[in-house]
Design a protein around this motif. Structure first.
Motif, PDB file in Angstrom:
ATOM      1  N   ASP A 120       5.472 -13.461 -46.346  1.00 45.99           N
ATOM      2  CA  ASP A 120       4.406 -13.526 -44.843  1.00 45.99           C
ATOM      3  C   ASP A 120       2.805 -14.556 -45.310  1.00 45.99           C
ATOM      4  OD1 ASP A 120       6.262 -11.818 -43.719  1.00 45.99           O
ATOM      5  OD2 ASP A 120       5.052 -10.498 -42.887  1.00 45.99           O
ATOM      6  N   CYS A 122       0.407 -14.743 -43.370  1.00 47.52           N
ATOM      7  CA  CYS A 122      -0.033 -15.146 -42.095  1.00 47.52           C
ATOM      8  C   CYS A 122      -1.516 -16.129 -42.475  1.00 47.52           C
ATOM      9  CB  CYS A 122      -0.691 -13.993 -42.061  1.00 47.52           C
ATOM     10  SG  CYS A 122       0.313 -12.873 -42.448  1.00 47.52           S
ATOM     11  N   HIS A 184       6.463 -16.631 -37.393  1.00 48.52           N
ATOM     12  CA  HIS A 184       5.295 -15.764 -37.452  1.00 48.52           C
ATOM     13  C   HIS A 184       4.530 -16.128 -36.309  1.00 48.52           C
ATOM     14  CE1 HIS A 184       4.056 -12.175 -39.551  1.00 48.52           C
ATOM     15  NE2 HIS A 184       2.851 -12.303 -40.356  1.00 48.52           N
ATOM     16  N   HIS A 188      -0.918 -16.100 -34.888  1.00 51.13           N
ATOM     17  CA  HIS A 188      -1.219 -14.492 -35.431  1.00 51.13           C
ATOM     18  C   HIS A 188      -2.430 -13.858 -35.275  1.00 51.13           C
ATOM     19  CE1 HIS A 188      -1.382 -11.526 -38.078  1.00 51.13           C
ATOM     20  NE2 HIS A 188       0.227 -12.059 -39.073  1.00 51.13           N
ATOM     21  N   PRO A 233       3.643 -10.887 -35.732  1.00 47.29           N
ATOM     22  CA  PRO A 233       2.811 -10.739 -36.615  1.00 47.29           C
ATOM     23  C   PRO A 233       2.386  -8.751 -36.715  1.00 47.29           C
ATOM     24  CG  PRO A 233       2.098 -12.439 -35.259  1.00 47.29           C
ATOM     25  CD  PRO A 233       3.917 -11.799 -35.036  1.00 47.29           C
ATOM     26  N   GLY A 234       1.724  -8.099 -38.015  1.00 48.71           N
ATOM     27  CA  GLY A 234       1.581  -6.953 -38.379  1.00 48.71           C
ATOM     28  C   GLY A 234       3.263  -5.748 -37.726  1.00 48.71           C
ATOM     29  N   HIS A 274       3.074 -10.515 -49.167  1.00 50.52           N
ATOM     30  CA  HIS A 274       2.151 -11.122 -48.362  1.00 50.52           C
ATOM     31  C   HIS A 274       2.181 -12.804 -49.484  1.00 50.52           C
ATOM     32  CE1 HIS A 274       1.805  -8.750 -45.192  1.00 50.52           C
ATOM     33  NE2 HIS A 274       0.798 -10.149 -44.641  1.00 50.52           N
TER      34      HIS A 274
HETATM   35 ZN    ZN Z   1       1.365 -11.497 -40.968  1.00 47.40          ZN
END
Ligand code: ZN
Length: 305
Positions: A120, A122, A184, A188, A233-234, A274
């Motif tokens: 990910d 983010c 994603h 975000h 996201p999350g 991540h």
């Molecule tokens: Zn994320």
């Protein structure tokens, strides 16, 4: 399929859902359309392989050209389309399961030997996990196959880290990484003081379609193909979010092995780390798996086949 040099700029990028046939009578599902140099193009999905491509509109047919048109008009049958692997999975994995966290595909559908790596990206003010990505390149080099990795890209990470993003593209171009771009979202959105049910894509001001389409547009502007996958996201989504993803033709990607949360992968696991510098412990754990030469790494599409 057209090469990216065929279109200079992309205008009127929109979501659609139109089945088409190729000249040979193969089924395709167009999920986006856009205009470039006065030509209409589609982003289409091969509903048997889950792969996307860009096709000029006049190369696709709304009736089956491989059929004898004197005898039958070549209409679609929804019964047949909904049984294709892509549409079946899309409908299945966008059905709201009754909980907010980690909906969608979390593990390979069939018995599978190997792991799927998802990373990910983010929004973050930290630098990319370069050593980790270099390790992917090194493993790929050792095995003489570009390392398959699903990168869940947020638009705002990309815009804030253009040099690092360009480096990823370079690795892809040099056949060192085999990247599947997972959506994603663009912003975000995240507030540290809101509960999950009001945060991320569930924030009341969120424009869901814009979140999806802008990230795709950014990828296309860098000659990258958006895939059929979305990572929330999350990992948070509610029923309206799931329904929008269904309309957008995107299959949600969860995880059963979020390494930073101490979840351990087994065969068929979708690993989550991540790559944006925010979860160094997850990256440390991933490095151990990456150095294990017995582990098979698979492209995320194979989790659905
Ligand atoms: Zn994320």
């Amino acid at each position: 399929m057209v090469s990216f040099s065929a279109f200079a700029s992309i205008n009127y990028y929109q979501k659609i859902f139109i089945p088409f046939y190729t000249k040979k009578g193969e089924l395709r599902i167009a999920i986006r359309q856009f205009l470039s140099n006065k030509n209409v193009y589609f982003l289409v999905v091969d509903p048997y392989q889950y792969v996307t491509s860009i096709v000029k509109a006049d190369q696709l047919y709304p009736r089956n050209p491989a059929k004898d048109s004197d005898r039958e008009p070549g209409y679609f049958a929804w019964e047949k389309i909904k049984e294709t692997p892509y549409i079946k999975d899309l409908l299945h994995f966008t059905a709201y399961p009754g909980y907010l966290e980690n909906a969608g595909l979390t593990h390979a559908i069939k018995k599978t030997k190997g792991f799927f790596l998802t990373v990910d990206m983010c929004p973050s003010i930290k630098p990319i996990e370069k050593d980790f990505f270099r390790q992917l390149v090194a493993v790929g080099k050792n095995r003489k196959i570009p390392f398959p990795v699903a990168i869940a890209m947020s638009g705002l990470w990309m815009l804030n880290h253009m040099r690092e993003f360009t480096w990823l593209l370079q690795m892809q171009k040099e056949n060192k990484l085999n990247i599947t771009w997972v959506n994603h979202s663009f912003s975000h959105m995240y507030f540290k003081d809101l509960p999950s049910g009001k945060n991320f894509l569930l924030f009341f001001q969120t424009d869901l379609e814009n979140e999806i389409l802008t990230t795709e547009l950014l990828l296309l502007n860098h000659k990258q193909l958006p895939s059929v996958f979305v990572r929330f996201p999350g990992l948070i989504a509610d029923k309206p979010v799931m329904q929008t993803m269904q309309h957008c033709g995107l299959i949600p990607l969860g995880s059963d092995a979020w390494l930073d949360r101490d979840q351990h992968p087994k065969d068929g696991s979708i690993i989550l780390v991540h790559g944006n510098g925010n979860e160094p412990i997850g990256i440390e754990k991933a490095m151990v798996y990456l150095k294990n030469t017995h582990i098979i790494w698979l492209p995320i599409e194979k989790a659905l086949h």
